[in-house]
Motif scaffolding. Sequence first.
Motif, PDB file in Angstrom:
ATOM      1  N   GLY A 144       0.820  -1.210   0.000  1.00  0.00           N
ATOM      2  CA  GLY A 144       0.000   0.000   0.000  1.00  0.00           C
ATOM      3  C   GLY A 144       0.849   1.254   0.000  1.00  0.00           C
ATOM      4  N   TYR A 145       1.889   1.283   0.839  1.00  0.00           N
ATOM      5  CA  TYR A 145       2.766   2.448   0.899  1.00  0.00           C
ATOM      6  C   TYR A 145       3.612   2.596  -0.363  1.00  0.00           C
ATOM      7  CZ  TYR A 145       1.573   2.776   5.849  1.00  0.00           C
ATOM      8  OH  TYR A 145       0.892   2.909   7.032  1.00  0.00           O
ATOM      9  N   CYS A 146       4.082   1.464  -0.882  1.00  0.00           N
ATOM     10  CA  CYS A 146       4.911   1.506  -2.092  1.00  0.00           C
ATOM     11  C   CYS A 146       4.114   2.075  -3.264  1.00  0.00           C
ATOM     12  CB  CYS A 146       5.431   0.110  -2.432  1.00  0.00           C
ATOM     13  SG  CYS A 146       6.626  -0.546  -1.244  1.00  0.00           S
ATOM     14  N   TYR A 147       2.870   1.617  -3.380  1.00  0.00           N
ATOM     15  CA  TYR A 147       2.046   2.128  -4.472  1.00  0.00           C
ATOM     16  C   TYR A 147       1.674   3.591  -4.228  1.00  0.00           C
ATOM     17  CZ  TYR A 147      -1.510   2.937  -7.891  1.00  0.00           C
ATOM     18  OH  TYR A 147      -2.209   3.485  -8.926  1.00  0.00           O
ATOM     19  N   PHE A 148       1.379   3.942  -2.989  1.00  0.00           N
ATOM     20  CA  PHE A 148       1.061   5.331  -2.663  1.00  0.00           C
ATOM     21  C   PHE A 148       2.181   6.270  -3.095  1.00  0.00           C
ATOM     22  CE2 PHE A 148       2.525   8.285   0.702  1.00  0.00           C
ATOM     23  CZ  PHE A 148       1.714   9.373   0.398  1.00  0.00           C
ATOM     24  N   SER A 149       3.431   5.892  -2.843  1.00  0.00           N
ATOM     25  CA  SER A 149       4.550   6.776  -3.195  1.00  0.00           C
ATOM     26  C   SER A 149       4.610   7.018  -4.696  1.00  0.00           C
ATOM     27  CB  SER A 149       5.874   6.187  -2.690  1.00  0.00           C
ATOM     28  OG  SER A 149       6.228   5.010  -3.396  1.00  0.00           O
ATOM     29  N   ALA A 150       4.181   6.028  -5.490  1.00  0.00           N
ATOM     30  CA  ALA A 150       4.137   6.208  -6.943  1.00  0.00           C
ATOM     31  C   ALA A 150       2.942   7.060  -7.346  1.00  0.00           C
ATOM     32  CB  ALA A 150       4.083   4.848  -7.636  1.00  0.00           C
ATOM     33  N   ALA A 151       1.773   6.730  -6.809  1.00  0.00           N
ATOM     34  CA  ALA A 151       0.543   7.438  -7.183  1.00  0.00           C
ATOM     35  C   ALA A 151       0.578   8.902  -6.764  1.00  0.00           C
ATOM     36  CB  ALA A 151      -0.663   6.746  -6.566  1.00  0.00           C
ATOM     37  N   ALA A 152       1.292   9.206  -5.700  1.00  0.00           N
ATOM     38  CA  ALA A 152       1.344  10.580  -5.202  1.00  0.00           C
ATOM     39  C   ALA A 152       2.352  11.434  -5.957  1.00  0.00           C
ATOM     40  CB  ALA A 152       1.691  10.594  -3.712  1.00  0.00           C
ATOM     41  N   LEU A 396      11.169  10.459   0.127  1.00  0.00           N
ATOM     42  CA  LEU A 396      12.076  10.110   1.225  1.00  0.00           C
ATOM     43  C   LEU A 396      11.974  11.118   2.365  1.00  0.00           C
ATOM     44  CD1 LEU A 396      15.160   9.188  -0.976  1.00  0.00           C
ATOM     45  CD2 LEU A 396      13.722   7.575   0.281  1.00  0.00           C
ATOM     46  N   HIS A 397      11.961  12.399   2.032  1.00  0.00           N
ATOM     47  CA  HIS A 397      11.866  13.423   3.081  1.00  0.00           C
ATOM     48  C   HIS A 397      10.541  13.349   3.818  1.00  0.00           C
ATOM     49  CE1 HIS A 397      15.480  15.373   1.401  1.00  0.00           C
ATOM     50  NE2 HIS A 397      15.549  15.980   2.567  1.00  0.00           N
ATOM     51  N   MET A 398       9.472  12.992   3.103  1.00  0.00           N
ATOM     52  CA  MET A 398       8.182  12.874   3.770  1.00  0.00           C
ATOM     53  C   MET A 398       8.145  11.650   4.686  1.00  0.00           C
ATOM     54  SD  MET A 398       4.423  11.932   2.408  1.00  0.00           S
ATOM     55  CE  MET A 398       4.939  10.246   2.667  1.00  0.00           C
ATOM     56  N   VAL A 399       8.607  10.503   4.183  1.00  0.00           N
ATOM     57  CA  VAL A 399       8.541   9.256   4.946  1.00  0.00           C
ATOM     58  C   VAL A 399       9.398   9.324   6.200  1.00  0.00           C
ATOM     59  CG1 VAL A 399       9.154   6.803   4.913  1.00  0.00           C
ATOM     60  CG2 VAL A 399       7.934   7.804   2.977  1.00  0.00           C
ATOM     61  N   TYR A 400      10.586   9.915   6.082  1.00  0.00           N
ATOM     62  CA  TYR A 400      11.506   9.939   7.226  1.00  0.00           C
ATOM     63  C   TYR A 400      11.430  11.228   8.026  1.00  0.00           C
ATOM     64  CZ  TYR A 400      13.528   5.793   5.136  1.00  0.00           C
ATOM     65  OH  TYR A 400      13.701   4.539   4.630  1.00  0.00           O
ATOM     66  N   LYS A 410      -0.210   8.461  10.923  1.00  0.00           N
ATOM     67  CA  LYS A 410      -0.250   9.635  10.053  1.00  0.00           C
ATOM     68  C   LYS A 410       0.002   9.234   8.604  1.00  0.00           C
ATOM     69  CE  LYS A 410      -0.352  14.062   9.137  1.00  0.00           C
ATOM     70  NZ  LYS A 410      -1.603  14.833   9.206  1.00  0.00           N
ATOM     71  N   LEU A 411       0.960   8.338   8.381  1.00  0.00           N
ATOM     72  CA  LEU A 411       1.268   7.911   7.025  1.00  0.00           C
ATOM     73  C   LEU A 411       0.103   7.143   6.413  1.00  0.00           C
ATOM     74  CD1 LEU A 411       3.470   8.119   4.932  1.00  0.00           C
ATOM     75  CD2 LEU A 411       4.498   6.028   5.835  1.00  0.00           C
ATOM     76  N   VAL A 412      -0.599   6.361   7.224  1.00  0.00           N
ATOM     77  CA  VAL A 412      -1.791   5.654   6.748  1.00  0.00           C
ATOM     78  C   VAL A 412      -2.829   6.657   6.252  1.00  0.00           C
ATOM     79  CG1 VAL A 412      -3.739   4.213   7.424  1.00  0.00           C
ATOM     80  CG2 VAL A 412      -1.437   3.619   8.201  1.00  0.00           C
ATOM     81  N   GLN A 413      -3.071   7.701   7.050  1.00  0.00           N
ATOM     82  CA  GLN A 413      -4.059   8.719   6.679  1.00  0.00           C
ATOM     83  C   GLN A 413      -3.657   9.438   5.398  1.00  0.00           C
ATOM     84  OE1 GLN A 413      -4.043  11.092  10.232  1.00  0.00           O
ATOM     85  NE2 GLN A 413      -5.477   9.767  11.323  1.00  0.00           N
ATOM     86  N   ILE A 414      -2.376   9.745   5.267  1.00  0.00           N
ATOM     87  CA  ILE A 414      -1.887  10.434   4.073  1.00  0.00           C
ATOM     88  C   ILE A 414      -2.086   9.558   2.839  1.00  0.00           C
ATOM     89  CG2 ILE A 414       0.197  11.255   2.920  1.00  0.00           C
ATOM     90  CD1 ILE A 414       1.173  12.249   5.642  1.00  0.00           C
ATOM     91  N   ALA A 415      -1.726   8.276   2.957  1.00  0.00           N
ATOM     92  CA  ALA A 415      -1.864   7.357   1.824  1.00  0.00           C
ATOM     93  C   ALA A 415      -3.317   7.216   1.408  1.00  0.00           C
ATOM     94  CB  ALA A 415      -1.269   5.996   2.179  1.00  0.00           C
ATOM     95  N   GLU A 416      -4.214   7.090   2.377  1.00  0.00           N
ATOM     96  CA  GLU A 416      -5.629   6.924   2.065  1.00  0.00           C
ATOM     97  C   GLU A 416      -6.218   8.176   1.417  1.00  0.00           C
ATOM     98  OE1 GLU A 416      -7.614   5.625   5.591  1.00  0.00           O
ATOM     99  OE2 GLU A 416      -6.995   3.532   5.325  1.00  0.00           O
ATOM    100  N   SER A 417      -5.700   9.349   1.765  1.00  0.00           N
ATOM    101  CA  SER A 417      -6.207  10.582   1.163  1.00  0.00           C
ATOM    102  C   SER A 417      -5.891  10.655  -0.325  1.00  0.00           C
ATOM    103  CB  SER A 417      -5.624  11.807   1.879  1.00  0.00           C
ATOM    104  OG  SER A 417      -4.261  11.996   1.547  1.00  0.00           O
ATOM    105  N   VAL A 418      -4.840   9.953  -0.749  1.00  0.00           N
ATOM    106  CA  VAL A 418      -4.478   9.934  -2.164  1.00  0.00           C
ATOM    107  C   VAL A 418      -5.183   8.812  -2.913  1.00  0.00           C
ATOM    108  CG1 VAL A 418      -2.570   9.525  -3.785  1.00  0.00           C
ATOM    109  CG2 VAL A 418      -2.245  11.042  -1.826  1.00  0.00           C
TER     110      VAL A 418
END
Length: 433
Positions: A144-152, A396-400, A410-418
């Motif tokens: 989910g996170y890997c795909y989110f980073s691409a979709a975002a 990278l700057h966002m994740v870390y 927080k990262l879950v919420q961000i991913a779901e918003s996209v």
Amino acid sequence: MEGYLKDEMAVLELHKASNVLYPNESILVHQQSWTNEFLMKSMESSRASESISTQVDDVLNYPFKGDLDRLAHRRNIEQYCTDNTRTLKSSFRCSSFGSEDLLKLAAADFNFCQSVHQKELNQLMSWLKEYKLEDMRLAKVKMGYCYFSAAATYYDPELSDARISWAKHSLLTSLIDDFYDIFGTAEEHLNLLELFERWDVNGPRAEFCTEEVKTFYWALHSAICETVENAFAWQGRNVMDHVVELWVDVLRTMLEEAEWSRTNTLPTLDEYMRNGYISFALGPIVLPSLYMVGPQLPDEVAKGPEVHHLFKVMSTCGRLLNDCRSFQREAEEGISNAVSLRMSQGIDTAEEAIEEIKGLIDEQTKELLRMVLDERNTSAVPKECRELFWKMNKVLHMVYKKEDTYNSTKLVQIAESVIKEPISLSVMDSRVI
């Protein structure tokens, strides 16, 4: 200037501009500092309007180097003002802004792209199951996170091939990194590397020593073949050798780090970084994606020094960001990273070492931005391809930013918003700037 300094919107725009930093731009560093202080004081004094306060909060919480495109788009839509009137010497309202039609169009476009992303994510989850990866350590969550980073970062429907490649290789680098770091054996590590060193598109020319190696091999074999097939449609040539080479380089460096751990070998900081920017494994994620974002990319450019330099600077930032956030956990596990190795060179505390490394990250980030935004027509790398390195740097700057974990609420919420939560205009308030 005093009159202008009472205009929070003007200072906000100045602050945004000051974030676009190249190396050795001391004036912009000073400008960034005082505008940041001014905006924070403005927020504390409750002098700013609600609309401006929201924008200031966003800018301070989502700095330029860590703000993903699709997150910014969503905020802009949700904060869009349909009564865009400003009072200067006289009231002014531009007919091309503050349009309800534009707002509806933007929201519809966002939601349409989101529906495409949901279908792609479902396809990726089916791929996980098909190649027996779904039961591996946090595989579904990580996908989910890997795909989110691409979709975002590159969200246009026509860039589906690049998103799928990014997500699959990103997940596999994460799972295989755990395999080399935590639960694999020396025999398994060497077996997996040798299988890819003797790459055969039709299947392995050696036996699998365990079922885990077999699972990783066939999942990676599938991802490589699909990426190469899709890249052919964009580039008109076979890039198999390049993609396999990227993975062999990563597996070799991961094996080297596993050997350091097994033999209690303490590398020098230079040895660690020479190995570490490759073992951070952004190569198989970003470099194949360059073939699927539009422009033709000849072999001499894709494998040339400029792309390598962009890759090295981006990966160095990523490795150091990761090490700063994961230092405490890795220290408890007896794993060396840049922070502990810098301390072994005479830095007294972890805090001092981390601050020094953050300075290096800052300089590398500025250098990367300079190369990406080069407008002197001296670059052989198309702008769309250069931008991909900056987009990954922003991920990278966002994740870390806060913590090194896949469980961040927080990262879950961000991913779901996209990916999952559509924009509903019916619940949006009209905001006046």
